[in-house]
Design a protein around this motif. Structure first.
Motif, short mmCIF file in Angstrom:
data_model
loop_
_atom_site.label_atom_id
_atom_site.label_comp_id
_atom_site.label_asym_id
_atom_site.label_seq_id
_atom_site.Cartn_x
_atom_site.Cartn_y
_atom_site.Cartn_z
N UNK A 26 0.83 -1.21 0.00
CA UNK A 26 0.00 0.00 0.00
C UNK A 26 0.87 1.26 0.00
N UNK A 27 2.18 1.07 0.19
CA UNK A 27 3.06 2.24 0.27
C UNK A 27 3.06 2.98 -1.07
N UNK A 28 3.05 4.31 -0.99
CA UNK A 28 3.09 5.06 -2.24
C UNK A 28 4.35 4.74 -3.04
N UNK A 29 4.19 4.58 -4.32
CA UNK A 29 5.36 4.34 -5.19
C UNK A 29 5.77 5.67 -5.80
N UNK A 30 6.83 6.23 -5.26
CA UNK A 30 7.29 7.53 -5.74
C UNK A 30 7.82 7.37 -7.17
N UNK A 31 7.53 8.35 -8.00
CA UNK A 31 8.07 8.26 -9.37
C UNK A 31 9.59 8.30 -9.36
N UNK A 32 10.21 7.50 -10.20
CA UNK A 32 11.67 7.45 -10.29
C UNK A 32 12.11 7.76 -11.71
N UNK A 33 13.10 8.61 -11.84
CA UNK A 33 13.64 8.92 -13.17
C UNK A 33 14.65 7.85 -13.55
N UNK A 34 14.50 7.29 -14.73
CA UNK A 34 15.44 6.27 -15.20
C UNK A 34 16.32 6.86 -16.30
#
Lengths: 154, 165
Positions: free
Chosen positions: A3-11
């Protein structure tokens, strides 16, 4: 599923990482070209160190792989001027970066959305004790290498 | 055996070892991507590349290798906010964030973050993702501690409302 928010990640692709790394090596000019062939074909040609690599980089007259441990690679290269270099580096899909005491050699590639492949090269003569290269016709040599690569895979 | 800790890699890189730089690049790329992705959103890859360029250009001047992550974090936040502002399309402040119950508001972090200004996203990232105290965040963003407190309260409230809907 968490349920933890999935922070956007730059690839970052390997070309972007390559540019960043080269920016920290004074004199390491990066030359790029989009080659009209799929990534796997292009990388196979560039990664054949004892074979086609020498056609792309003719300064590397003869190359022998003397050790490999995962992505860590050791090459023994003889230049066309006769001097030998023991290059130690990292080799994985889309990425090759190796140095000897006096040489630096780097290549990166990433698949373009249109099925072609972007390739970047850098390298040259190292200045001992510094992250710096001597700018001896490096860009001209890289342009030549990328042209030969284009003809080899095209 | 070679010391492969980050401070050791920094020292080797500063001494001219470009393979140590590759080691640092491998370790720092996901970290920088996390910070830049959450603040710059679509501009995250640009911000991350600019951050890493600044990091490798400035590495020789890093006098305390143990401070690597804090130094990189400061550069990443600065670049991410700069890129996000350049890209535009952000609300002027949190008053434009949809209220609880607004059907527009999807329970998706990316969507919620997109509705915040880059500065608010930076505060959320530094406090909630990086777990820094308010004093440190205030110093990094060059705003008073009280501003961090109030912005954070509003940003968190909006974020949590959106997330739990």
């Amino acid at each position: 599923m968490s349920d933890a928010p999935q922070w956007p990640t730059a690839r970052l692709d390997e070309i972007a990482r390559f540019r960043a790394l080269a920016a920290g090596v004074r004199g390491a000019a990066v030359t790029e070209r989009v080659v009209a062939a799929p990534f796997d074909d292009v990388w196979a040609v560039l990664s054949d160190f004892e074979g086609s690599f020498g056609l792309i980089e003719p300064d590397m007259h003869r190359v022998r792989v003397i050790a490999r441990d995962g992505e860590h690679l050791e090459l023994l290269a003889r230049s066309r001027w006769g001097f030998r270099a023991r290059l130690i580096g990292v080799h994985r899909p889309g990425w090759f970066w190796a140095q000897s005491r006096f040489l630096l050699l780097g290549m990166a590639a990433t698949a373009a959305p249109d099925g072609r492949t972007r390739v970047a090269l850098t390298g040259g003569i190292r200045i001992p004790g510094r992250a710096a290269l001597m700018p001896l016709g490096v860009r001209r040599a890289a342009v030549g290498a990328l042209g030969r690569l284009d003809r080899a895979v095209g | 055996m070679t010391d492969s800790s980050e401070p050791a890699l920094v020292r080797r890189a500063q001494a001219g070892d470009t393979l140590a730089m590759v080691g640092l690049l491998d370790r720092l790329t996901p970290y920088v991507g996390r910070i830049c992705g959450a603040i710059a959103l679509g501009g995250g890859p640009d911000a991350a590349q600019e951050t890493l360029i600044a990091v490798f250009r400035g590495l020789r001047g890093l006098t305390h290798p143990e401070a690597l992550r804090g130094w990189v974090r400061a550069i990443a936040v600065r670049e991410a906010v700069r890129v996000a502002r350049r890209d535009g399309g952000v609300p002027a402040d949190l008053t434009s964030v949809p209220a609880r119950g607004d059907p527009q508001l999807a329970a998706d972090v990316h969507d919620v973050l997109r509705r915040l200004s880059p500065e608010h996203r930076a505060i959320l990232v530094l406090r909630d993702l990086e777990d820094l105290d308010e004093q440190t965040v205030a110093a990094m963003l060059e705003v008073p501690k009280g501003t961090v407190k109030s912005r954070l309260a509003r940003a968190r409230a909006s974020f949590r409302k959106a997330w739990t809907e």
